[in-house]
Scaffold this active site. Structure first.
Site, PDB file in Angstrom:
ATOM      1  N   HIS A  67       0.686  -1.152   0.059  1.00  0.00           N
ATOM      2  CA  HIS A  67       0.029   0.013  -0.033  1.00  0.00           C
ATOM      3  C   HIS A  67       0.871   1.334   0.029  1.00  0.00           C
ATOM      4  CE1 HIS A  67      -3.914  -1.852   2.066  1.00  0.00           C
ATOM      5  NE2 HIS A  67      -3.359  -2.700   1.063  1.00  0.00           N
ATOM      6  N   GLU A  69       0.791   4.007   1.811  1.00  0.00           N
ATOM      7  CA  GLU A  69       1.419   4.311   3.154  1.00  0.00           C
ATOM      8  C   GLU A  69       2.501   3.535   3.539  1.00  0.00           C
ATOM      9  OE1 GLU A  69      -1.780   3.227   2.119  1.00  0.00           O
ATOM     10  OE2 GLU A  69      -3.036   4.081   3.696  1.00  0.00           O
TER      11      GLU A  69
END
Length: 164
Positions: A67, A69
């Site tokens: 992801h 993040e």
């Protein structure tokens, strides 16, 4: 509005625009358009310095943990040489999921700024309050909705193209 708050909101928009560029790059690569950046603020650099970037790369890496993040946090840790990002802010175009919210807490990131709410997996307030859970060792200040419409519009356009 108080001048210091106005300056912070201006900086939040500036860095969210950079996260949106990462999201656009993800889309160009055929990924769900989510982008993230990590910014370190110090007394010498109060407006912040970019120390990490990430964009959704689940398909390219064939890794469900890739992801935006997670990649931005790893990038920042590599750049700073520290596993804790205690003087950093994470900017992300979509509210972090439970995995990303947990990693943010473990990295001791004090502030998370995100764009669009995630009604299906949001873990910084929508479904779960991981960043604010007093049972965990660290909590984050959460600023939701910065450039939310731009972030949500990018996701809507991406998924509308997938449905054709």
């Amino acid at each position: 509005m108080e001048p210091a708050l106005h300056a912070l909101l201006t900086e939040d928009r500036r860095w969210m625009k950079r996260a949106l560029k990462e999201a656009e790059r993800a889309w160009e690569a055929g990924e769900v358009p989510i982008g993230a950046v990590v910014v370190r603020r110090t007394p010498e650099q109060p407006s912040g310095v970019l120390v990490g970037t990430g964009r959704n790369s689940v398909e390219a890496l064939r890794d469900v943990t890739a992801h935006a993040e997670m990649l931005a946090l790893t990038s920042a840790m590599n750049a700073t040489g520290d596993k804790y990002l205690a003087d950093c802010t994470l900017y992300v175009t979509l509210e972090p999921c439970p995995m990303c919210a947990g990693a943010t807490v473990w990295a001791k990131v004090p502030r998370v700024v995100f764009g669009a709410m995630d009604e299906k997996a949001g873990a910084m307030g929508t479904l779960y309050p991981i960043g604010q859970d007093a049972r965990l060792n660290h909590r984050c200040e959460i600023v939701a909705g910065v450039m939310a419409e731009e972030s949500a519009a990018l996701l809507r356009a991406f998924f509308a193209g997938k449905r054709l």
